[in-house]
Design a protein around this motif. Structure first.
Motif, PDB file in Angstrom:
ATOM      1  N   GLN A  72      50.836  40.939  47.130  1.00 62.46           N
ATOM      2  CA  GLN A  72      49.854  40.784  48.183  1.00 62.46           C
ATOM      3  C   GLN A  72      48.948  39.592  47.884  1.00 62.46           C
ATOM      4  N   ARG A  73      48.585  39.455  46.632  1.00 61.08           N
ATOM      5  CA  ARG A  73      47.729  38.330  46.248  1.00 61.08           C
ATOM      6  C   ARG A  73      48.441  37.006  46.497  1.00 61.08           C
ATOM      7  N   LYS A  74      49.725  36.949  46.121  1.00 51.42           N
ATOM      8  CA  LYS A  74      50.466  35.699  46.284  1.00 51.42           C
ATOM      9  C   LYS A  74      50.628  35.353  47.758  1.00 51.42           C
ATOM     10  N   ILE A  75      50.899  36.380  48.556  1.00 54.65           N
ATOM     11  CA  ILE A  75      51.027  36.137  49.996  1.00 54.65           C
ATOM     12  C   ILE A  75      49.687  35.657  50.541  1.00 54.65           C
ATOM     13  N   GLY A  76      48.626  36.277  50.053  1.00 57.95           N
ATOM     14  CA  GLY A  76      47.286  35.878  50.469  1.00 57.95           C
ATOM     15  C   GLY A  76      47.029  34.409  50.189  1.00 57.95           C
TER      16      GLY A  76
END
Lengths: 1053, 357
Positions: A204-208
């Protein structure tokens, strides 16, 4: 050190007895985040301990805040031996990381143990103090909002829809590590749960980060899945649509356009007077290509077989009927690549959108379903930090999807999704979506595409625009049968339309929709590695073809002409492949009336055979007529003259051995509408075909009072009442292993699905009249002879009496909605409302609206007033939002909270958050609704609190004692629901929308009395207010507003 | 093709009242399915027997999981696993704790012990109630008894608070607990004509007037045990029949007051001394536990049966008892007026209730 996480352990209740001697427990709690652990005191001899701990403070990076879950472990203190674990709670603190969502997580969480299930509850309070970090090279993406909802969330406005974001992370599966041989099942399960939670956070962080790079602030239609690749590892992957969202009710909306984020938004396509109509620029003569008519709007990918480590050599073997089709596809794709007008799509790598519903005007044309599959052999992931192989696999599939879309003359794919099916070391990767032409105004950099814009202006105002073909008739990517649109009579439409998206709100539908499923099994020899993969990839095209044929036949049998929400799932097992396609059939007014189904025999001279055929034909015709009545499909008769010159039809009926008029002498009166249209021919040349026809007729319609669909809303029903019931049903059947044939297998599978549906109808009979919405079937093959079907859906009641007037209200509503949205797009709401609100009191505005609804061409002036009226409610809710905001700041600033402020925030952030542990015996747990839909009927979502994404493992070594497999899974699913509800309630929410059970992997070993199950669920936690409550509040608005500003002053002084 | 696993889980737990009743009545899944088929549900809904089987199994599984919570109803309200609307929770609890008249008459006043539990087989055969259902009802009685046994405060309130029962049901349980605690004999053939309602009515009167709770509201067990002191004092009433003058005076007072008002006056006059002796002796004997147990047998033997054999109408019994109780106030030599009222007030109510065919 950009964040401080604070945790307080308040109390526990209903703890299990850990000390047999005293029948009590000496419980204490360990709170762990990252590598830091705190402990509470031991609360001696109680099943309802009151720890009331201090605040445990963790000072952490925001990167960790995003990745790590908060881990709370409840233990029983033991002086002499090791402390016994009672259970754990994992809390995802992500919702606390963006300002608009929850500010505190507080409530009772079920204490969960992977062996014993839920064992009591614990009351926890979690807060985060976040320091702003403006470091440009930061690794975290705090503040990016995530939504599972596959449309623009209800209280937001899409400023820009940026496009596709994807990411995957891989790791070793703890279950397959060497250490697993020596650790307990509990430790292994917990390691897995924790790892997946960690990987989800990282993902989720990377997508963010990618979203921030695109200058977006949110991900909509976020779909995260994990692949259990066994020995070769664990893959967690996610896709979504990056957007820039604006909160509708944010204070900025009150200021006239001063902070309009994108200039082009002012010039919304909808500002144009609608009188342009659909002027056609196509003046070329129309050609209809010849050939197989079975493949309309349906481009099937050839599965490419690739062995890892051998590079990407395509060993694809296409099935017969596809050769022609494919050649055509590649051809047209190549042609278009040359001088194509779609320069726009080359800029973006993958112009994919995971959304299934769109703001009005966004979707211009829909081409058809595009899908691609590929069979891969899994190999151990050697370096988890570089998941290149898996990335490459998906990139390849997406590339294929993209080229299919291009072949359909489309520059984008909407309703896009990806899935996998794994059996041993073979993995089928699938992707599908709907090729579409979009309005570039919503996309970040697509505004200067002159060519596209021209198209838009022509088509936007009509409500049939999306049905019009996007591709060039001269270079049709596949043989299709085109007619002039039955709505505007200017543009061409195909005779059947398949899509993976929801029915656009402004589409004109005749009658009601219904769930249509195609079900298919194919036996396959057991094989190893390459041989296995080859066998599968050889079977795939035939399965796709048959699934498609079944869908087409069933659609015709229902008398309908379009499919929405199409989802085809191919599941691979040891010795068989299963295909299950679900979609919602509708009759689109813009498309031609579907032709009937005609049966043709191979041996026309045999008398008895002939009779049999004509008997079947009659049965089919009867069914069609019955279905038309059932789904209220009675399109207005249109004479050929109005339509204009008919498109030259290829009179190629060589395969048609019996003409329609001959075969259906007796049934002509029943069969008026499709008698003259070209019929769909079913050839019966062997017993297989006979079986197919029979199976067509075995599908029983739902009992009266029931409707079902797999889309968000049921076409033709819109007067929902507020009762909803979300459910999950799981069935596993064991096939008798002796002489399994494809037919027997098909029949078993068909019966399984039909019986399951029948059971659902029976169970929910008390809700009649009601509709099963978002019916989502998942098939898996856990073992050789086992078939598992999992269904999640929601039953919604509706008001039968109001149904009579629906057509009118529907138009009104859609108009209203459209105009509201228009106003939102216009970005100058205040100007409009300030001068027109006093001068036009509400009743006249309503009159305008009504007249507008009866009049198709709406004058601009009237539109303006209707804009006002409909936006009134929205403004009211924004006031509420504003007041709530203020109320919150007041509350945070000082302890003093006045009653008026509380009243002004109807949803009660306060109500939920300040909820004390109920001491009184009669107070119950707050109700949390769950639904796979993006909305709650009869209610307005006022706040999104963050994404819920949970993964649980449950294992048992006493299967019989827990009521066998059914008892075990029943309890586990109930527990999963409970944990989802508890998390939502702790965030201050009262519902989960867009809920989905993404995985339910069940394994059993009855001989060892063991079973294990993994479940992954997700959804959006929200706060909703009943519309009836909202009305009361909105009438009180002005006063409440004054009061709250008054109190604010009071507090600050 | 066999179904290995078949479940349905709703976010709101589905409760089918009919199936719940079948489950409570102790029917097996097979029997329940057969009964449901007989109810004509298949014709109404167009479902198949297989669907019914699967539905019944699902409900039974749910009830089985809920049963643990139903043993402590407040848990049902606070638990998070099953989302059930409050009205449904109330229904689940109320039905679970409901009991059969036939069953309760069999165990009323018996010790709620293992021994009695062993007799459930016989009770089941005798009453036609399934053994499963008998066990549930018996366990319910026992559970309620155990929980409220040593509690302070009103018995009915305690039961209501810990089991969230309706007022009516909580009162019934209070009666059951009271009877079980005092072991009143209710099974004798003579008493067979009495219903549970009759006993419950008497129990309520006795709890209100004859227990410790009637005088002191802060005692443990206050509503369960009879006031020992009061029972001791009742010996003093013996003077009413032992003293011949007092007895004659009492009789003449009653006869004067009732002359011409009673249809059975002559029978009353003839029987007065026997009846009075019976009623006063019952009071005087209550110091012995065994005699307490036989209270109802004695009342029926000494009062109800003689009156009934003379065909007293109920209205006459009422007149007589009122006058009989009131006349004592005019007996100058009698000093235990309050004691008499405490005894006779309750007894009068009980006797009137017990006096029927």
């Amino acid at each position: 050190m950009p964040g401080k996480l604070k945790v307080k352990i308040v109390a526990g209740r209903h703890l299990p007895v850990m000390d047999r001697a005293s029948d009590l427990t000496d419980a204490f709690v360990e709170v762990k985040f990252g590598n830091t652990t705190f402990k509470t005191d031991v609360y001696l001899k109680s099943l309802n301990p009151q720890w009331n701990s201090e605040w445990f403070k963790f000072e952490v990076d925001d990167e960790d805040l995003q990745d790590e879950p908060l881990q709370i472990t409840v233990l029983d203190h033991d002086t002499y031996s090791a402390n016994d674990a009672i259970g754990k709670v994992y809390i995802d603190i992500d919702p606390l990381l963006y300002s608009e969502a929850a500010t505190v997580i507080s409530g009772w969480f079920p204490i969960y143990d992977t062996i014993h299930g839920i064992r009591g509850e614990i009351n926890v309070v979690v807060k985060v103090d976040l320091f702003n970090d403006l470091n440009r090279f930061r690794q975290s993406s705090c503040g990016v909002k995530f939504f599972c909802t596959t449309s623009i969330p209800k209280c937001y406005r899409a400023v820009i829809i940026h496009g596709f974001v994807e990411e995957l992370v891989v790791n070793e599966d703890p279950e397959y590590q060497w250490i697993d041989r020596i650790r307990t099942p509990r430790a292994s399960n917990e390691a897995r749960q924790r790892l997946i939670s960690l990987m989800s956070g990282e993902l989720q962080r990377k997508i963010g980060l990618k979203v921030l790079e695109m200058r977006g602030n949110a991900v909509v239609g976020y779909l995260q899945c994990f692949d259990l690749e066994g020995e070769s590892g664990l893959v967690v992957r996610a896709i979504g649509t990056a957007c820039t969202l604006d909160k509708l009710s944010s204070p900025a909306a009150f200021l006239p356009a001063c902070n309009s984020p994108s200039k082009e938004m002012k010039e919304s396509p909808l500002v144009h007077p609608p009188s342009h109509g659909c002027r056609s620029t196509h003046n070329s003569p129309i050609h209809t290509a010849t050939g197989s008519r079975l493949t309309q709007n349906f481009s099937v990918s050839v599965p490419t077989l690739i062995y890892t480590g051998m590079g990407s050599g395509s060993a694809g073997k296409e099935g017969g009927p596809f050769k022609a089709l494919l050649r055509q596809q590649t051809q047209s794709a190549l042609e278009q690549r040359g001088g194509s007008p779609h320069r726009f799509c080359r800029r973006r790598e993958f112009p994919f959108f995971t959304l299934t519903a769109f703001p009005p005007g966004f979707l211009v044309h829909v081409g058809g379903v595009v899908s691609a599959r590929s069979v891969k052999l899994l190999d151990r992931i050697h370096n988890p930090d570089e998941p290149e192989t898996r990335d490459a696999w998906w990139a390849e599939i997406r590339q294929e999807i993209k080229s299919h879309a291009k072949a359909l003359g489309c520059h984008a794919v909407v309703g896009y999704s990806e899935s996998t099916s794994i059996c041993e070391e073979v993995c089928i990767l699938s992707a599908s979506g709907t090729a579409a032409v979009l309005n570039p105004r919503f996309l970040q950099d697509g505004t200067v595409e002159g060519c596209l814009e021209q198209r838009l202006e022509e088509n936007l105002p009509t409500r049939c625009g999306f049905c019009h073909i996007p591709y060039d008739e001269l270079n049709m990517p596949f043989p299709a049968h085109l007619t002039y649109c039955y709505n505007c009579r200017k543009q061409k439409v195909p005779d059947v339309l398949f899509t993976t998206i929801d029915l656009p709100t402004d589409a004109t539908v005749i009658g009601k929709g219904c769930l249509i499923q195609a079900r298919l099994c194919r036996l396959k020899k057991k094989a190893q590695a390459e041989a296995n993969a080859t066998a599968i990839s050889n079977l795939l095209p035939f399965m796709e073809y048959e699934v498609h044929t079944q869908l087409m036949n069933k659609l015709k049998l229902k008398g309908m002409n379009a499919l929405f929400g199409l989802r085809i799932q191919i599941t691979v097992g040891e010795n068989m492949l299963m295909g299950l396609a679900s979609a919602t059939g509708v009759y689109l007014a813009a498309l031609p009336t579907p032709g009937g189904i005609q049966i043709a025999g191979k041996t026309p001279n045999d008398g008895s055979y002939e009779q049999h055929i004509s008997h079947m034909q009659k049965k089919i015709n009867d069914t069609i007529a019955k279905n038309k009545e059932l789904y209220e499909i009675n399109p207005p008769e249109i004479s050929e003259e109005i339509i204009g010159s008919p498109i030259p039809e290829p009179r190629q009926r060589s395969r048609l051995l019996r003409s329609q008029s001959e075969s259906s002498d007796e049934v002509t009166e029943l069969d008026l509408s499709h008698g003259k249209k070209d019929a769909f021919v079913l050839e019966i040349d062997d017993t297989d075909a006979m079986e197919d026809v029979h199976s067509l007729l075995t599908d029983v319609p739902p009992p009266s009072g029931f409707y079902s669909c797999n889309t968000e809303i049921m076409p033709g029903i819109n007067n929902w009442t507020s009762e909803i019931q979300m459910f999950t049903s799981v069935r596993v059947i064991r096939l008798s292993s002796l002489n399994l044939t494809n037919q027997a297998l098909n029949k078993n599978f068909n019966d399984l699905c039909e019986n399951l549906l029948k059971s659902l109808y029976f169970k929910l009979r008390s809700m009649i009249p009601c509709c099963l919405c978002h019916v989502n079937f998942t098939v898996s093959l856990p073992e050789d002879e086992l078939i598992q079907v999992t269904v999640t859906a929601v039953a919604i009641t509706f008001d039968k009496n109001q149904a009579l007037q629906t057509t009118k209200t529907h138009v009104e509503k859609s108009l209203q909605r459209a105009s509201t949205d228009n106003e939102e797009l216009l970005q100058f709401p205040l100007e409009l409302c300030s001068d027109s609100l006093p001068s036009h009191p509400l009743p006249p505005a309503k009159e305008h609206l009504e007249s507008a609804s009866s009049n198709s061409g709406i004058p601009a002036a009237q539109r303006a007033t209707s804009v006002d009226y409909s936006s009134f409610a929205d403004r009211c809710s924004s006031w509420i939002e504003l007041i709530k905001l203020k109320a919150q700041t007041i509350r945070r600033g000082s302890i003093k909270t006045t009653v008026t402020v509380e009243k002004a925030s109807p949803v009660g952030d306060g109500n939920f958050r300040n909820r004390p542990a109920p001491p009184c015996a009669n107070s119950t747990v707050g109700v949390v609704k769950m639904t796979p839909l993006s909305f709650i009927p009869g209610a307005k979502i006022t706040k999104y609190l963050g994404i819920i994404n949970m993964f649980f493992i449950r294992e048992t070594t006493s299967l019989r004692e827990e009521g066998g497999v059914s008892g075990f899974l029943h309890a586990f699913i109930a527990e999963v629901f409970a944990m989802v509800r508890a998390h939502v309630a702790a965030l201050g929410g009262n519902a989960v929308v867009s809920y989905i059970m993404k995985q339910c992997v069940f394994m059993e070993n009855p001989n060892k009395n063991q079973a294990q199950c993994l479940i992954n669920v997700s959804g959006d936690a929200v706060v909703f207010v009943r519309e009836s409550d909202l009305e009361v509040v909105s009438t009180q608005q002005p006063t409440a507003n004054c009061q709250s500003s008054g109190t604010e002053g009071e507090v600050t002084t | 093709m066999t179904s290995e696993l078949d479940i349905f889980v709703g976010n709101t737990t589905l409760i089918d009242e009919d199936v719940y009743r079948l489950w409570l009545d102790g029917y097996s899944v097979t029997d329940a399915v057969a009964l449901r088929v007989r109810s004509g549900i298949l014709e109404q809904t167009g479902a198949t027997a297989a669907v019914l089987q699967s539905d019944t199994m699902d409900h039974y599984r749910t009830f089985h999981m809920l049963e643990r919570l139903l043993h402590a109803p407040p848990k049902l309200l606070h638990q998070l696993i099953f989302q059930i609307p409050p009205s449904r929770q109330a229904l689940l609890i109320e039905r679970y704790y409901a009991f059969d008249e036939a069953f309760v008459r069999e165990v009323l006043g018996k010790k709620l012990s293992k021994g009695t539990k062993k007799d459930l087989d016989d009770i089941s055969t005798k009453t036609g109630i399934t053994l499963k259902s008998c066990r549930r009802q018996f366990d319910n009685f026992k559970r309620v008894f155990k929980v409220v046994e040593e509690m302070r405060g009103s018995l009915v309130d305690n039961i209501q608070q810990h089991f969230l029962l309706s007022d009516r049901l909580a009162r019934d349980y209070a009666a059951i607990v009271f009877f079980a605690n005092n072991r009143f004999e209710t099974g004798k053939k003579k008493l067979q004509y009495l219903s549970f309602g009759d006993f419950a009515f008497c129990a309520e009167l006795m709890i209100q007037n004859w227990t410790l709770g009637a005088v002191d509201s802060q005692m443990d067990d206050m509503d369960m045990d009879l006031d020992k002191e009061f029972l001791q004092d009742l010996k003093e009433l013996k003077v009413l029949v032992a003293d011949k003058d007092l007895l004659d005076l009492h009789k003449s007072l009653v006869c004067t007051a009732l002359r011409g008002k009673l249809g059975v006056f002559s029978e009353m006059e003839a029987n007065f001394k026997n009846l009075s002796r019976g009623l006063v002796n019952v009071a005087a004997k209550l110091t012995h536990n065994k005699d307490v147990r036989d209270l109802f047998v004695d009342l029926v033997e000494k009062f109800v049966e003689p009156c009934r054999s003379d065909h007293w109408p109920l209205s006459d019994v009422r007149f007589f008892l009122s006058q009989y109780a009131a006349s004592v106030h005019s007996l100058d030599g009698f000093r235990h007026q309050t004691l008499w009222d405490r005894y006779m007030g309750t007894l009068r109510g009980c006797l009137l209730r017990l006096y029927h065919d």
